[in-house]
Design an enzyme around this catalytic site. Structure first.
Site, PDB file in Angstrom:
ATOM      1  N   ASP A  43     -62.205 -32.092 -62.124  1.00  0.00           N
ATOM      2  CA  ASP A  43     -61.631 -31.694 -60.842  1.00  0.00           C
ATOM      3  C   ASP A  43     -62.543 -32.100 -59.692  1.00  0.00           C
ATOM      4  O   ASP A  43     -63.769 -32.077 -59.816  1.00  0.00           O
ATOM      5  CB  ASP A  43     -61.440 -30.174 -60.837  1.00  0.00           C
ATOM      6  CG  ASP A  43     -60.515 -29.708 -59.738  1.00  0.00           C
ATOM      7  OD1 ASP A  43     -59.796 -30.550 -59.169  1.00  0.00           O
ATOM      8  OD2 ASP A  43     -60.515 -28.500 -59.442  1.00  0.00           O
ATOM      9  N   ARG A  47     -61.411 -34.266 -53.141  1.00  0.00           N
ATOM     10  CA  ARG A  47     -62.332 -33.627 -52.185  1.00  0.00           C
ATOM     11  C   ARG A  47     -63.604 -34.459 -52.007  1.00  0.00           C
ATOM     12  O   ARG A  47     -64.158 -34.536 -50.915  1.00  0.00           O
ATOM     13  CB  ARG A  47     -62.670 -32.211 -52.666  1.00  0.00           C
ATOM     14  CG  ARG A  47     -61.617 -31.178 -52.270  1.00  0.00           C
ATOM     15  CD  ARG A  47     -61.839 -29.864 -52.963  1.00  0.00           C
ATOM     16  NE  ARG A  47     -61.357 -29.924 -54.339  1.00  0.00           N
ATOM     17  CZ  ARG A  47     -61.531 -28.946 -55.223  1.00  0.00           C
ATOM     18  NH1 ARG A  47     -62.210 -27.870 -54.881  1.00  0.00           N
ATOM     19  NH2 ARG A  47     -61.035 -29.050 -56.443  1.00  0.00           N
ATOM     20  N   TRP A  48     -64.059 -35.078 -53.094  1.00  0.00           N
ATOM     21  CA  TRP A  48     -65.246 -35.944 -53.021  1.00  0.00           C
ATOM     22  C   TRP A  48     -64.995 -37.074 -52.022  1.00  0.00           C
ATOM     23  O   TRP A  48     -65.859 -37.394 -51.195  1.00  0.00           O
ATOM     24  CB  TRP A  48     -65.545 -36.499 -54.404  1.00  0.00           C
ATOM     25  CG  TRP A  48     -66.767 -37.355 -54.500  1.00  0.00           C
ATOM     26  CD1 TRP A  48     -68.044 -36.957 -54.805  1.00  0.00           C
ATOM     27  CD2 TRP A  48     -66.833 -38.780 -54.303  1.00  0.00           C
ATOM     28  NE1 TRP A  48     -68.903 -38.028 -54.806  1.00  0.00           N
ATOM     29  CE2 TRP A  48     -68.182 -39.172 -54.492  1.00  0.00           C
ATOM     30  CE3 TRP A  48     -65.903 -39.765 -53.976  1.00  0.00           C
ATOM     31  CZ2 TRP A  48     -68.613 -40.493 -54.390  1.00  0.00           C
ATOM     32  CZ3 TRP A  48     -66.322 -41.082 -53.859  1.00  0.00           C
ATOM     33  CH2 TRP A  48     -67.660 -41.429 -54.062  1.00  0.00           C
ATOM     34  N   ARG A  56     -58.225 -40.643 -51.003  1.00  0.00           N
ATOM     35  CA  ARG A  56     -58.368 -39.934 -52.277  1.00  0.00           C
ATOM     36  C   ARG A  56     -58.523 -40.907 -53.447  1.00  0.00           C
ATOM     37  O   ARG A  56     -59.210 -40.614 -54.424  1.00  0.00           O
ATOM     38  CB  ARG A  56     -57.146 -39.031 -52.504  1.00  0.00           C
ATOM     39  CG  ARG A  56     -57.097 -37.836 -51.573  1.00  0.00           C
ATOM     40  CD  ARG A  56     -55.804 -37.046 -51.752  1.00  0.00           C
ATOM     41  NE  ARG A  56     -55.655 -36.563 -53.115  1.00  0.00           N
ATOM     42  CZ  ARG A  56     -56.165 -35.408 -53.551  1.00  0.00           C
ATOM     43  NH1 ARG A  56     -56.864 -34.628 -52.738  1.00  0.00           N
ATOM     44  NH2 ARG A  56     -55.965 -35.019 -54.798  1.00  0.00           N
ATOM     45  N   GLU A  90     -48.054 -31.145 -63.478  1.00  0.00           N
ATOM     46  CA  GLU A  90     -47.858 -30.774 -62.070  1.00  0.00           C
ATOM     47  C   GLU A  90     -48.322 -31.869 -61.109  1.00  0.00           C
ATOM     48  O   GLU A  90     -47.969 -31.850 -59.925  1.00  0.00           O
ATOM     49  CB  GLU A  90     -48.617 -29.471 -61.755  1.00  0.00           C
ATOM     50  CG  GLU A  90     -48.047 -28.219 -62.422  1.00  0.00           C
ATOM     51  CD  GLU A  90     -48.360 -28.136 -63.903  1.00  0.00           C
ATOM     52  OE1 GLU A  90     -47.507 -27.634 -64.656  1.00  0.00           O
ATOM     53  OE2 GLU A  90     -49.454 -28.594 -64.302  1.00  0.00           O
ATOM     54  N   ASN A  91     -49.113 -32.804 -61.586  1.00  0.00           N
ATOM     55  CA  ASN A  91     -49.679 -33.834 -60.707  1.00  0.00           C
ATOM     56  C   ASN A  91     -48.654 -34.835 -60.193  1.00  0.00           C
ATOM     57  O   ASN A  91     -48.956 -35.610 -59.261  1.00  0.00           O
ATOM     58  CB  ASN A  91     -50.814 -34.589 -61.409  1.00  0.00           C
ATOM     59  CG  ASN A  91     -52.084 -33.788 -61.539  1.00  0.00           C
ATOM     60  OD1 ASN A  91     -52.933 -34.073 -62.392  1.00  0.00           O
ATOM     61  ND2 ASN A  91     -52.253 -32.757 -60.708  1.00  0.00           N
ATOM     62  N   ARG A 211     -65.406 -27.172 -66.473  1.00  0.00           N
ATOM     63  CA  ARG A 211     -64.604 -27.505 -65.291  1.00  0.00           C
ATOM     64  C   ARG A 211     -65.527 -27.721 -64.101  1.00  0.00           C
ATOM     65  O   ARG A 211     -66.432 -26.924 -63.845  1.00  0.00           O
ATOM     66  CB  ARG A 211     -63.604 -26.405 -64.955  1.00  0.00           C
ATOM     67  CG  ARG A 211     -62.780 -26.787 -63.704  1.00  0.00           C
ATOM     68  CD  ARG A 211     -61.601 -25.910 -63.450  1.00  0.00           C
ATOM     69  NE  ARG A 211     -60.826 -26.462 -62.327  1.00  0.00           N
ATOM     70  CZ  ARG A 211     -59.548 -26.232 -62.120  1.00  0.00           C
ATOM     71  NH1 ARG A 211     -58.873 -25.468 -62.948  1.00  0.00           N
ATOM     72  NH2 ARG A 211     -58.924 -26.762 -61.095  1.00  0.00           N
ATOM     73  N   SER A 219     -56.067 -23.680 -65.415  1.00  0.00           N
ATOM     74  CA  SER A 219     -54.995 -24.524 -64.875  1.00  0.00           C
ATOM     75  C   SER A 219     -54.075 -25.137 -65.926  1.00  0.00           C
ATOM     76  O   SER A 219     -53.875 -26.356 -65.964  1.00  0.00           O
ATOM     77  CB  SER A 219     -55.606 -25.638 -63.999  1.00  0.00           C
ATOM     78  OG  SER A 219     -56.279 -25.081 -62.900  1.00  0.00           O
TER      79      SER A 219
END
Length: 263
Positions: A43, A47-48, A56, A90-91, A211, A219
């Protein structure tokens, strides 16, 4: 061919250049209990990238490099199975350009890493629903499977289009079908038989789940299989996850007492 050989040699040299301190630590870790199966929720790629003002997709590219480093680290430790949560059911809700890029990563990984995986005797597999995956993604997965099917070392599995709830529902449907057709007697249905109908039927349950990114939840990942797994969380984002942090997780695992409900 010559250029490919040069590239292979450069990659091999980089792969083998462990620092003396890392080699020493590796040998110390091997003296303790090593998890048979490590599962990782990778995960924080997005954000990175956002923290660095990049799209992204740049985070996913950086994350793929981490996949390479951690695969090597796990193999060096003698871990039997490494499963990486790569794309959840979900992605698909993510922006289309990001989804398209993620679906192309197996092809890129096949081109750049198959030789090393073969050399390291690593097998490659997938856990998840194949039905919704693009044809080019499935071709790459099949290329990995075919290219490594003769290997006998660590099993590297990518959880693609994977969701634990849908996995369990599918397993129940398959069991019902086999009971109704007479292949299975209802009285035979137990935890052991249920395991055989999961996507992970060829893998031991994870001993350790890691994680990244600071999120402290699982998740919808391996809800059945993680029943007695040790859980380890880090605030670091996946592209920054290093061999050092991986070793820390293993050290923490080795300090824990696993009783499986016993006194």
């Amino acid at each position: 061919m010559i250029e490919r050989l040069k590239s292979w040699l450069v990659g091999y040299q980089k792969e083998k250049s462990l620092k003396p301190a890392d080699e020493e630590r590796l040998e110390l870790l091997k003296k303790g209990p090593i998890p048979r199966h490590v599962a990782i929720i990778m995960d924080g790629n997005g954000r990175w990238a956002q923290k660095r003002g990049m799209p992204r997709i740049a985070g996913h590219r950086a994350g793929m490099k981490t996949v390479r480093h951690i695969t090597r680290a796990a193999d060096d430790l003698g871990i039997e199975a490494l499963t990486l949560y790569s794309f959840s059911t979900e992605n698909w809700k993510r922006p289309q350009d990001e989804v398209n890029y993620l679906m192309g990563l197996p092809e890129e990984f096949l081109r750049t890493d198959l030789d090393e995986l073969v050399r390291r005797n690593i097998r490659v597999g997938m856990v998840g629903r194949e039905e919704e995956l693009p044809e080019h993604t499935l071709r790459a997965i099949e290329g990995f499977k075919a290219g490594t099917e003769g290997n006998t070392g660590m099993m590297l599995s990518f959880a693609l289009n994977y969701g634990a709830r849908s996995e369990m529902i599918q397993a129940v449907k398959w069991i019902i079908d086999d009971v109704e057709s007479g292949k299975v007697d209802k009285g035979e249905v137990d935890e052991g038989l249920f395991d055989q109908y999961l996507y992970t039927s060829n893998l031991p349950d994870p001993d350790l789940m890691i994680r990244t990114s600071g999120e402290v939840r699982i998740s919808n990942f391996m809800l059945w299989q993680l029943a007695y797994s040790e859980l380890w969380f880090t605030d670091g984002l996946w592209p920054d996850f290093s061999r050092e942090l991986f070793y820390k997780a293993i050290e923490d695992f080795q300090r824990r007492s696993r009783r499986y409900g016993a006194v």
